[in-house]
Design a protein around this motif. Structure first.
Motif, PDB file in Angstrom:
ATOM      1  N   HIS A  75      23.665  -1.702 -26.983  1.00  0.00           N
ATOM      2  CA  HIS A  75      23.847  -0.387 -26.221  1.00  0.00           C
ATOM      3  C   HIS A  75      24.607   0.718 -26.959  1.00  0.00           C
ATOM      4  O   HIS A  75      24.170   1.873 -26.895  1.00  0.00           O
ATOM      5  CB  HIS A  75      24.281  -0.713 -24.817  1.00  0.00           C
ATOM      6  CG  HIS A  75      23.240  -1.762 -24.058  1.00  0.00           C
ATOM      7  ND1 HIS A  75      23.598  -2.777 -23.270  1.00  0.00           N
ATOM      8  CD2 HIS A  75      22.107  -1.449 -24.166  1.00  0.00           C
ATOM      9  CE1 HIS A  75      22.617  -3.063 -22.747  1.00  0.00           C
ATOM     10  NE2 HIS A  75      21.482  -2.489 -23.362  1.00  0.00           N
ATOM     11  N   GLU A  76      25.887   0.378 -27.377  1.00  0.00           N
ATOM     12  CA  GLU A  76      26.532   1.410 -28.433  1.00  0.00           C
ATOM     13  C   GLU A  76      25.845   1.936 -29.263  1.00  0.00           C
ATOM     14  O   GLU A  76      26.000   3.187 -29.758  1.00  0.00           O
ATOM     15  CB  GLU A  76      27.870   0.576 -28.498  1.00  0.00           C
ATOM     16  CG  GLU A  76      28.949   0.717 -27.487  1.00  0.00           C
ATOM     17  CD  GLU A  76      30.124  -0.185 -27.995  1.00  0.00           C
ATOM     18  OE1 GLU A  76      30.397   0.070 -29.258  1.00  0.00           O
ATOM     19  OE2 GLU A  76      30.975  -0.676 -27.107  1.00  0.00           O
ATOM     20  N   MET A  77      25.053   0.915 -30.206  1.00  0.00           N
ATOM     21  CA  MET A  77      24.521   1.344 -31.240  1.00  0.00           C
ATOM     22  C   MET A  77      23.279   2.317 -31.135  1.00  0.00           C
ATOM     23  O   MET A  77      22.885   3.284 -31.880  1.00  0.00           O
ATOM     24  CB  MET A  77      24.277   0.201 -32.279  1.00  0.00           C
ATOM     25  CG  MET A  77      25.462  -0.220 -32.751  1.00  0.00           C
ATOM     26  SD  MET A  77      26.607   0.917 -33.808  1.00  0.00           S
ATOM     27  CE  MET A  77      25.797   0.907 -35.401  1.00  0.00           C
ATOM     28  N   VAL A  78      22.633   2.090 -30.218  1.00  0.00           N
ATOM     29  CA  VAL A  78      21.346   2.745 -29.724  1.00  0.00           C
ATOM     30  C   VAL A  78      21.856   4.159 -29.267  1.00  0.00           C
ATOM     31  O   VAL A  78      21.132   5.101 -29.737  1.00  0.00           O
ATOM     32  CB  VAL A  78      20.796   1.916 -28.453  1.00  0.00           C
ATOM     33  CG1 VAL A  78      19.522   3.193 -27.952  1.00  0.00           C
ATOM     34  CG2 VAL A  78      19.973   0.793 -28.982  1.00  0.00           C
ATOM     35  N   ALA A  79      22.954   4.153 -28.541  1.00  0.00           N
ATOM     36  CA  ALA A  79      23.355   5.495 -28.039  1.00  0.00           C
ATOM     37  C   ALA A  79      24.204   6.387 -28.944  1.00  0.00           C
ATOM     38  O   ALA A  79      23.820   7.834 -29.128  1.00  0.00           O
ATOM     39  CB  ALA A  79      24.256   5.314 -26.723  1.00  0.00           C
ATOM     40  N   HIS A  80      25.335   5.903 -29.422  1.00  0.00           N
ATOM     41  CA  HIS A  80      26.137   6.594 -30.230  1.00  0.00           C
ATOM     42  C   HIS A  80      25.708   7.366 -31.476  1.00  0.00           C
ATOM     43  O   HIS A  80      26.371   8.366 -31.854  1.00  0.00           O
ATOM     44  CB  HIS A  80      27.699   6.043 -30.225  1.00  0.00           C
ATOM     45  CG  HIS A  80      28.190   5.370 -28.821  1.00  0.00           C
ATOM     46  ND1 HIS A  80      28.061   6.560 -27.816  1.00  0.00           N
ATOM     47  CD2 HIS A  80      28.724   4.608 -28.430  1.00  0.00           C
ATOM     48  CE1 HIS A  80      28.330   6.005 -26.904  1.00  0.00           C
ATOM     49  NE2 HIS A  80      29.061   4.571 -27.154  1.00  0.00           N
ATOM     50  N   VAL A  81      25.114   6.378 -32.158  1.00  0.00           N
ATOM     51  CA  VAL A  81      24.640   6.944 -33.537  1.00  0.00           C
ATOM     52  C   VAL A  81      23.716   8.258 -33.378  1.00  0.00           C
ATOM     53  O   VAL A  81      24.323   9.473 -33.894  1.00  0.00           O
ATOM     54  CB  VAL A  81      23.769   5.824 -34.387  1.00  0.00           C
ATOM     55  CG1 VAL A  81      23.197   6.366 -35.507  1.00  0.00           C
ATOM     56  CG2 VAL A  81      24.720   4.689 -34.530  1.00  0.00           C
ATOM     57  N   PRO A  82      22.790   8.027 -32.671  1.00  0.00           N
ATOM     58  CA  PRO A  82      22.093   9.711 -32.468  1.00  0.00           C
ATOM     59  C   PRO A  82      22.858  10.705 -31.599  1.00  0.00           C
ATOM     60  O   PRO A  82      22.608  11.804 -31.917  1.00  0.00           O
ATOM     61  CB  PRO A  82      20.796   9.249 -31.410  1.00  0.00           C
ATOM     62  CG  PRO A  82      21.053   8.085 -30.957  1.00  0.00           C
ATOM     63  CD  PRO A  82      22.022   7.125 -31.782  1.00  0.00           C
ATOM     64  N   LEU A  83      23.571  10.434 -30.635  1.00  0.00           N
ATOM     65  CA  LEU A  83      24.513  11.173 -29.880  1.00  0.00           C
ATOM     66  C   LEU A  83      25.631  11.937 -30.791  1.00  0.00           C
ATOM     67  O   LEU A  83      25.737  13.090 -30.464  1.00  0.00           O
ATOM     68  CB  LEU A  83      25.120  10.623 -28.506  1.00  0.00           C
ATOM     69  CG  LEU A  83      24.142  10.470 -27.596  1.00  0.00           C
ATOM     70  CD1 LEU A  83      24.619   9.260 -26.573  1.00  0.00           C
ATOM     71  CD2 LEU A  83      23.314  11.602 -26.918  1.00  0.00           C
ATOM     72  N   PHE A  84      26.007  11.135 -31.663  1.00  0.00           N
ATOM     73  CA  PHE A  84      27.005  11.896 -32.694  1.00  0.00           C
ATOM     74  C   PHE A  84      26.499  12.804 -33.666  1.00  0.00           C
ATOM     75  O   PHE A  84      27.081  13.522 -34.388  1.00  0.00           O
ATOM     76  CB  PHE A  84      28.196  10.886 -33.107  1.00  0.00           C
ATOM     77  CG  PHE A  84      29.046  10.479 -32.177  1.00  0.00           C
ATOM     78  CD1 PHE A  84      30.163  11.591 -31.988  1.00  0.00           C
ATOM     79  CD2 PHE A  84      29.417   9.393 -31.523  1.00  0.00           C
ATOM     80  CE1 PHE A  84      31.317  11.253 -31.165  1.00  0.00           C
ATOM     81  CE2 PHE A  84      30.768   9.157 -30.752  1.00  0.00           C
ATOM     82  CZ  PHE A  84      31.553  10.203 -30.454  1.00  0.00           C
ATOM     83  N   THR A  85      25.073  12.409 -33.841  1.00  0.00           N
ATOM     84  CA  THR A  85      24.409  13.019 -34.976  1.00  0.00           C
ATOM     85  C   THR A  85      24.097  14.468 -34.645  1.00  0.00           C
ATOM     86  O   THR A  85      23.967  15.509 -35.130  1.00  0.00           O
ATOM     87  CB  THR A  85      23.089  12.379 -35.321  1.00  0.00           C
ATOM     88  OG1 THR A  85      23.576  11.023 -35.865  1.00  0.00           O
ATOM     89  CG2 THR A  85      22.273  13.142 -36.215  1.00  0.00           C
TER      90      THR A  85
END
Ligand code: AG3
Length: 275
Positions: free
Chosen positions: A62-72
């Motif tokens: 869940h963290e890896m789905v969300a935070h990679v694009p959201l910080f991009t």
């Protein structure tokens, strides 16, 4: 008597967990749903015999789905999650202060209902006022959306059963249309050990639509092979060029700003799949 649950991850290989008790079993309109309390991984959601999430290791996915694009994305305000009825991705999305609205479109209302009941630490976020939950077909929702979302995350099951459409080029084209001009999207794209062609095919299709396409990985013990991939497609912002000052502190257990970069460093046999 000891009871064990096995997911046959391939015709010839499986993963097995000792069951404390079965909490719920039901054939929904879309799939077979099992909620199992396991000894090692806590409560586990299983759809059509496949492990979707467990209380112990859910945070990685869940963290890896969300935070990679959201910080991009420099300023994600309007976010869509396709699938993900357990609410785990939404929980992570809400950690970003810029997010004003998060829409969840899940085809199977029973997944939401039983996640709320048996996975409260994951599904609790669905009650947040910034969240709109729609029990609907994600493919149709995408087809009907134009220029609305900053970030779209596809948290689907495997490309069998209700999610087949979510692995097609037509769907990725729809996602591009549903995104704003600097939008970012990510999809879970299975594992390089047992489904290498899927990764190659998705990468090829997404590349034809998005100028920036990349693959990243994370370690998820209860998913097939333990090594999971995510495909990111972006119109403008490169996940590898996120400036240091954009990262801010966040309550996570896997994702860090170093992991954000490291996740794109692929083992050679994985990099070869997307050459
Ligand atoms: N979605 C992707 C799960 C894929 C696992 N595959 C398998 N066990 N064969 C998970 C949903 C979590 N929110």
């Amino acid at each position: 008597m000891e009871l064990w649950f096995t997911e046959k991850q391939t015709k010839n290989f499986g993963i097995t967990a000792k069951i404390k008790r079965t909490l719920h079993t039901e054939q929904t309109d879309f799939q077979k749903l099992d909620m199992i309390e396991t000894e090692e991984f806590g409560n586990m959601l299983v759809l059509d015999g496949m492990v979707m999430t467990t209380e112990k290791d859910e945070f990685v996915y869940h963290e890896m789905v969300a935070h990679v694009p959201l910080f991009t994305h420099p300023n994600p305000e309007n976010v869509l999650v396709v699938g993900g009825g357990d609410g785990g991705v939404i929980r992570e999305v809400l950690k970003h202060p810029s997010v004003k609205k998060a829409t969840l479109v899940e085809i199977d209302g029973k997944v939401i209902e039983y996640s709320k009941k048996f996975l409260p630490s994951i599904a609790g976020a669905l009650e947040d006022p910034r969240v709109e939950v729609k029990v609907d077909d994600g493919f149709m929702h995408i087809a009907e959306s134009e220029n609305v979302y900053d970030v779209i995350m596809v948290d689907s099951t495997e490309p069998v059963g209700p999610a087949v459409n979510l692995f097609t080029k037509g769907f990725y084209a729809g996602i591009s249309k549903a995104l704003k001009e600097d939008g970012v999207f990510v999809a879970q794209t299975d594992n390089p050990w047992f489904t290498p062609e899927l990764i190659t095919n998705v990468q090829r299709d997404v590349r034809e639509i998005f100028p920036i396409t990349r693959l990243y990985v994370a370690n998820i013990p209860t998913y097939p092979s333990g090594l999971w991939t995510f495909t990111i497609g972006s119109k403008k912002h490169d996940p590898l060029e996120v400036s240091e000052d954009r990262f801010h502190d966040m309550d996570t257990k896997y994702y860090t700003k170093d992991i954000h970069k490291a996740a794109f460093a692929l083992p050679k046999f994985v990099a070869d799949l997307v050459k």
